[in-house]
Design a protein around this motif. Structure first.
Motif, PDB file in Angstrom:
ATOM      1  N   ILE A  36      15.622 -26.778 -37.037  1.00  0.00           N
ATOM      2  CA  ILE A  36      14.725 -27.417 -36.077  1.00  0.00           C
ATOM      3  C   ILE A  36      14.131 -26.374 -35.140  1.00  0.00           C
ATOM      4  N   ALA A  37      14.967 -25.490 -34.601  1.00  0.00           N
ATOM      5  CA  ALA A  37      14.469 -24.459 -33.689  1.00  0.00           C
ATOM      6  C   ALA A  37      13.451 -23.563 -34.379  1.00  0.00           C
ATOM      7  N   GLU A  38      13.744 -23.141 -35.595  1.00  0.00           N
ATOM      8  CA  GLU A  38      12.820 -22.276 -36.327  1.00  0.00           C
ATOM      9  C   GLU A  38      11.504 -22.985 -36.605  1.00  0.00           C
ATOM     10  N   HIS A  39      11.578 -24.240 -36.984  1.00  0.00           N
ATOM     11  CA  HIS A  39      10.341 -24.975 -37.274  1.00  0.00           C
ATOM     12  C   HIS A  39       9.501 -25.136 -36.005  1.00  0.00           C
ATOM     13  N   LEU A  40      10.132 -25.430 -34.881  1.00  0.00           N
ATOM     14  CA  LEU A  40       9.378 -25.548 -33.641  1.00  0.00           C
ATOM     15  C   LEU A  40       8.668 -24.247 -33.297  1.00  0.00           C
ATOM     16  N   VAL A  41       9.353 -23.131 -33.472  1.00  0.00           N
ATOM     17  CA  VAL A  41       8.722 -21.834 -33.206  1.00  0.00           C
ATOM     18  C   VAL A  41       7.514 -21.638 -34.121  1.00  0.00           C
ATOM     19  N   ARG A  42       7.664 -21.944 -35.386  1.00  0.00           N
ATOM     20  CA  ARG A  42       6.553 -21.771 -36.329  1.00  0.00           C
ATOM     21  C   ARG A  42       5.383 -22.695 -36.013  1.00  0.00           C
ATOM     22  N   GLU A  43       5.665 -23.866 -35.436  1.00  0.00           N
ATOM     23  CA  GLU A  43       4.599 -24.798 -35.084  1.00  0.00           C
ATOM     24  C   GLU A  43       3.933 -24.453 -33.750  1.00  0.00           C
ATOM     25  N   GLY A  44       4.458 -23.452 -33.063  1.00  0.00           N
ATOM     26  CA  GLY A  44       3.863 -23.052 -31.793  1.00  0.00           C
ATOM     27  C   GLY A  44       4.375 -23.814 -30.593  1.00  0.00           C
ATOM     28  N   VAL A  45       5.458 -24.575 -30.752  1.00  0.00           N
ATOM     29  CA  VAL A  45       6.043 -25.288 -29.615  1.00  0.00           C
ATOM     30  C   VAL A  45       6.766 -24.276 -28.732  1.00  0.00           C
ATOM     31  N   THR A  46       6.428 -24.261 -27.449  1.00  0.00           N
ATOM     32  CA  THR A  46       7.022 -23.291 -26.531  1.00  0.00           C
ATOM     33  C   THR A  46       7.868 -23.939 -25.443  1.00  0.00           C
ATOM     34  N   THR A  47       7.889 -25.272 -25.382  1.00  0.00           N
ATOM     35  CA  THR A  47       8.571 -25.949 -24.276  1.00  0.00           C
ATOM     36  C   THR A  47       9.329 -27.160 -24.795  1.00  0.00           C
ATOM     37  N   MET A  48      10.571 -27.297 -24.349  1.00  0.00           N
ATOM     38  CA  MET A  48      11.376 -28.469 -24.676  1.00  0.00           C
ATOM     39  C   MET A  48      12.082 -28.923 -23.408  1.00  0.00           C
ATOM     40  N   PHE A  49      12.016 -30.228 -23.132  1.00  0.00           N
ATOM     41  CA  PHE A  49      12.698 -30.825 -21.993  1.00  0.00           C
ATOM     42  C   PHE A  49      13.962 -31.504 -22.519  1.00  0.00           C
ATOM     43  N   ALA A  50      15.101 -31.235 -21.881  1.00  0.00           N
ATOM     44  CA  ALA A  50      16.357 -31.638 -22.506  1.00  0.00           C
ATOM     45  C   ALA A  50      17.400 -32.041 -21.472  1.00  0.00           C
ATOM     46  N   ILE A  51      18.337 -32.879 -21.938  1.00  0.00           N
ATOM     47  CA  ILE A  51      19.570 -33.182 -21.213  1.00  0.00           C
ATOM     48  C   ILE A  51      20.699 -33.073 -22.235  1.00  0.00           C
ATOM     49  N   PRO A  52      21.735 -32.289 -21.938  1.00  0.00           N
ATOM     50  CA  PRO A  52      22.801 -32.098 -22.924  1.00  0.00           C
ATOM     51  C   PRO A  52      23.804 -33.240 -22.922  1.00  0.00           C
ATOM     52  N   GLY A  53      24.463 -33.410 -24.051  1.00  0.00           N
ATOM     53  CA  GLY A  53      25.546 -34.373 -24.188  1.00  0.00           C
ATOM     54  C   GLY A  53      26.341 -34.009 -25.422  1.00  0.00           C
ATOM     55  N   HIS A  54      27.423 -34.717 -25.631  1.00  0.00           N
ATOM     56  CA  HIS A  54      28.251 -34.346 -26.783  1.00  0.00           C
ATOM     57  C   HIS A  54      27.488 -34.530 -28.089  1.00  0.00           C
ATOM     58  N   GLY A  55      26.498 -35.441 -28.105  1.00  0.00           N
ATOM     59  CA  GLY A  55      25.791 -35.736 -29.343  1.00  0.00           C
ATOM     60  C   GLY A  55      24.713 -34.746 -29.727  1.00  0.00           C
ATOM     61  N   ASN A  56      24.327 -33.836 -28.822  1.00  0.00           N
ATOM     62  CA  ASN A  56      23.308 -32.842 -29.194  1.00  0.00           C
ATOM     63  C   ASN A  56      23.730 -31.423 -28.842  1.00  0.00           C
ATOM     64  N   THR A  57      25.033 -31.217 -28.601  1.00  0.00           N
ATOM     65  CA  THR A  57      25.516 -29.894 -28.201  1.00  0.00           C
ATOM     66  C   THR A  57      25.271 -28.850 -29.277  1.00  0.00           C
ATOM     67  N   ALA A  58      25.603 -29.170 -30.527  1.00  0.00           N
ATOM     68  CA  ALA A  58      25.399 -28.202 -31.608  1.00  0.00           C
ATOM     69  C   ALA A  58      23.917 -27.913 -31.809  1.00  0.00           C
ATOM     70  N   LEU A  59      23.094 -28.934 -31.634  1.00  0.00           N
ATOM     71  CA  LEU A  59      21.642 -28.752 -31.776  1.00  0.00           C
ATOM     72  C   LEU A  59      21.115 -27.818 -30.688  1.00  0.00           C
ATOM     73  N   LEU A  60      21.504 -28.042 -29.436  1.00  0.00           N
ATOM     74  CA  LEU A  60      21.016 -27.199 -28.349  1.00  0.00           C
ATOM     75  C   LEU A  60      21.493 -25.760 -28.496  1.00  0.00           C
ATOM     76  N   ASP A  61      22.677 -25.562 -29.058  1.00  0.00           N
ATOM     77  CA  ASP A  61      23.191 -24.206 -29.210  1.00  0.00           C
ATOM     78  C   ASP A  61      22.274 -23.350 -30.088  1.00  0.00           C
ATOM     79  N   ALA A  62      21.564 -23.999 -31.005  1.00  0.00           N
ATOM     80  CA  ALA A  62      20.649 -23.250 -31.886  1.00  0.00           C
ATOM     81  C   ALA A  62      19.480 -22.641 -31.119  1.00  0.00           C
ATOM     82  N   PHE A  63      19.227 -23.123 -29.892  1.00  0.00           N
ATOM     83  CA  PHE A  63      18.124 -22.591 -29.097  1.00  0.00           C
ATOM     84  C   PHE A  63      18.546 -21.426 -28.210  1.00  0.00           C
ATOM     85  N   VAL A  64      19.848 -21.107 -28.197  1.00  0.00           N
ATOM     86  CA  VAL A  64      20.312 -19.987 -27.377  1.00  0.00           C
ATOM     87  C   VAL A  64      19.639 -18.692 -27.812  1.00  0.00           C
ATOM     88  N   GLU A  65      19.548 -18.483 -29.110  1.00  0.00           N
ATOM     89  CA  GLU A  65      18.943 -17.246 -29.617  1.00  0.00           C
ATOM     90  C   GLU A  65      17.414 -17.291 -29.609  1.00  0.00           C
TER      91      GLU A  65
END
Length: 597
Positions: A9-38
């Motif tokens: 998901i993170a790689e695809h967003l970068v390729r699509e030119g998405v530069t901004t994401m608004f987020a709130i963390p929770g147990h259900g998206n923790t692994a997903l958000l971790d992919a945006f650390v790099e």
């Protein structure tokens, strides 16, 4: 290449030119958000205080920039909290990528924490289904490349809007060899419109004696303001606007007729009511713009021929019968329509010499004189009209106004001139209280080179004011102008005007003993780290706003406004169908007489 679901998901967003994401963390998206650390250098992940706010921020960001932002929230209440924001974006055809954490594929139906599953396993997407263009709930990582490509194509093509990816937690963390697909955004050309229908529309406009153009949000979405102005000038046609169309033509242009509808103007409603041909462009002819379809108030369908241009064929003829309906992109259709009329008639040498425009200018002058007492009143607490007049004197011509629903939205529609497309941002079709503050924050992230003014009421502020914390954290130079009149004043006025002087119900904020209650919103702003100033006298408002803008930091200016009618009121010239109970016999009879059945 090998990716986890989150990395894909993170790689695809970068390729699509998405530069901004608004987020709130929770147990259900923790692994997903971790992919945006790099990917921190490529995508800004901005926290919101509430998931509704995150969605409104992405919405405001898109409206200000034309660029899609993502929203990432957790499972269950995190997902359901986004729904008002997503519905707002859907109603106004604004794309955003909503990513929610989902139930593990191998735990569907177990009733895990925060799963909605009594009628169907992992059923949140069915809750969101009416307010997204499409949703996906992948069952394997192999589905990710096609899912992500289809999501962006769906958001961008035709009538734009939000989409939902409900991503199971195990797929966020597991990996597979995937080849991502990114279709070119311009791979599918927008529809141009039928050439014969365009020619027929040109014939009707050329033969019309009293044509008028109603510009909706589709004009701004298609970046068609230039084509709209050129067509109007070539034929000398007055232009009125819907809430979403405000800004499609500069409001100091001689052809600008002022708004139409229940909250419209003398001039806007006169031009539409008397028209023999109405050209609607990217406009749904909603109840607000049409005075709830009451004949002879805003439109007179028995004496008017309608031409309608819309990207969505479903809208053609939905609310008024059309002689010519053209399904197509507003920019392309207007360009073809302009070329067609140019073949048959030259442009007028001087617009100001057109007889119909003489009458238009007189009607506009009468309307401004009608507004003048409220706009110039020195009374304290202030009228909202005076607040708007002072704010307009401060905001630069190219500054962006973001408005909330009810009085701020309705009065800005008529009383706050804007001059460029994209400088008036409001919740049009869904018109939700609480939109303005988070949307203005999204605008602030996207339009960093422009002054941004958020206009909202105290009721709206108390719904989403916590998002000021985001402005404080990011030192975002947005000015929040709050009209504090101690309640849901627009609704209170409706209750009193329709039902009777003693029939206000929960619309005015009061203590238990009946005394008026007004929260100290400037103090609340300061508690979050945002400058806050309360203004009681109208002459002090413009200087306070200038100080706020000059600071280059987020600031709240709280304008104390009238609670008593008529000083708290608006200026309706049309009609809006708000029903009256039958037990209020006199008021009900007056309502039924106006309704006509």
């Amino acid at each position: 290449m090998r990716y986890t679901g989150g990395q894909a998901i993170a790689e695809h967003l970068v390729r699509e030119g998405v530069t901004t994401m608004f987020a709130i963390p929770g147990h259900g998206n923790t692994a997903l958000l971790d992919a945006f650390v790099e990917r921190r250098s490529e995508i800004d992940v901005i926290p919101a205080m509430h998931e509704q706010g995150a969605s409104h921020m992405a919405d405001g960001y898109y409206r200000a920039t034309g660029d899609i932002a993502a929203v990432c929230v957790t499972i269950g209440p995190g997902a359901t909290n986004t729904l008002t924001g997503v519905a707002t974006a859907f109603a106004d055809s604004c794309p955003q990528l909503v990513i929610t954490g989902g139930v593990h594929t191998y735990l569907h139906g177990r009733g895990v924490l925060q799963e909605i599953n009594r009628t169907h396993d992992a059923s949140f997407p069915r809750v969101a289904e009416p307010i997204v263009k499409r949703w996906w709930q992948p069952g394997s990582l192999r589905q990710f490349p096609l899912m992500l490509d289809q999501a962006f194509r769906t958001m961008r093509e035709g009538r734009k809007g939000p989409v939902l990816l409900d991503v199971p937690q195990d797929l966020q963390a597991e990996s597979a060899d995937l080849e991502l697909i990114v279709s070119r955004p311009d791979a599918v050309a927008p529809p141009r419109g039928d050439a014969r229908a365009v020619e027929r529309a040109a014939e009707l406009l050329l033969s019309a004696e009293r044509p008028v153009i109603v510009a909706g949000g589709g004009v701004i979405a298609a970046k068609a303001a230039g084509e709209l102005r050129a067509l109007a000038e070539h034929l000398g046609i007055p232009v009125t606007v819907s809430f979403m169309g405000k800004g499609a033509i500069a409001e100091d242009h001689p052809l600008y007729a002022e708004p139409c509808g229940d909250m419209g103007s003398f001039s806007g409603n006169a031009m539409t009511r008397e028209a023999d041909v109405v050209l609607g462009i990217g406009c749904r002819f909603s109840d607000r713009v049409s005075s709830s379809y009451r004949d002879g108030i805003t439109f007179d369908p028995s004496a008017t021929t309608f031409i309608q241009i819309d990207i969505d064929q479903f809208e053609l003829g939905r609310n008024y019968p059309v002689e010519v309906g053209i399904a197509g992109d507003a920019k392309l259709v207007l360009a073809d329509l302009l070329a067609a009329v140019r073949e048959h008639r030259p442009a007028p040498a001087d617009l100001t010499e057109l007889p119909r425009l003489h009458r238009l200018q007189r009607l506009k002058a009468e309307w401004h004189e009608h507004l003048r007492p409220m706009r110039t009143s020195d009374r304290s607490p202030m009228t909202i009209s005076r607040v708007l007049a002072e704010a307009r004197a401060v905001l630069p011509r190219d500054g962006v106004l973001v408005t909330d629903s009810s009085n701020p939205q309705n009065q800005a529609y008529n009383e706050f001139p804007v001059y460029e497309p994209g400088t008036h941002i409001t919740a049009g079709g869904f018109s939700g209280i609480g939109f303005a503050i988070p949307a203005a924050i999204g605008v602030g992230f996207g339009a960093r080179d422009r002054a941004v003014l958020c206009l909202c009421g105290d009721g709206s502020f108390l719904q989403t004011g916590q998002e000021l914390a985001v402005a404080a954290m990011y030192d975002l130079p947005v000015v929040f102008l709050v009209v504090n009149n101690g309640g849901w004043e627009a609704i209170k006025n409706l209750q009193l005007n329709l039902f009777g002087a003693d029939r206000e119900m929960v619309s005015g904020f009061r203590h238990r003993n009946g005394d008026p209650y007004q929260a100290d919103l400037a103090a609340f702003a300061r508690s979050l780290g945002v400058a806050g100033e309360r203004v009681d006298r109208p002459g002090d408002l413009a200087p306070a706003l200038r100080r706020a803008f000059a600071s280059g930091k987020p600031a709240v200016v709280e304008a104390m406004c009238a609670r008593e009618y008529p000083w708290s009121g608006q200026h309706p010239t049309g009609w809006w169908d708000i029903t009256v109970p039958e037990y209020l016999t006199g008021a009900r009879a007056a309502y039924v007489e106006k309704r006509g059945f």
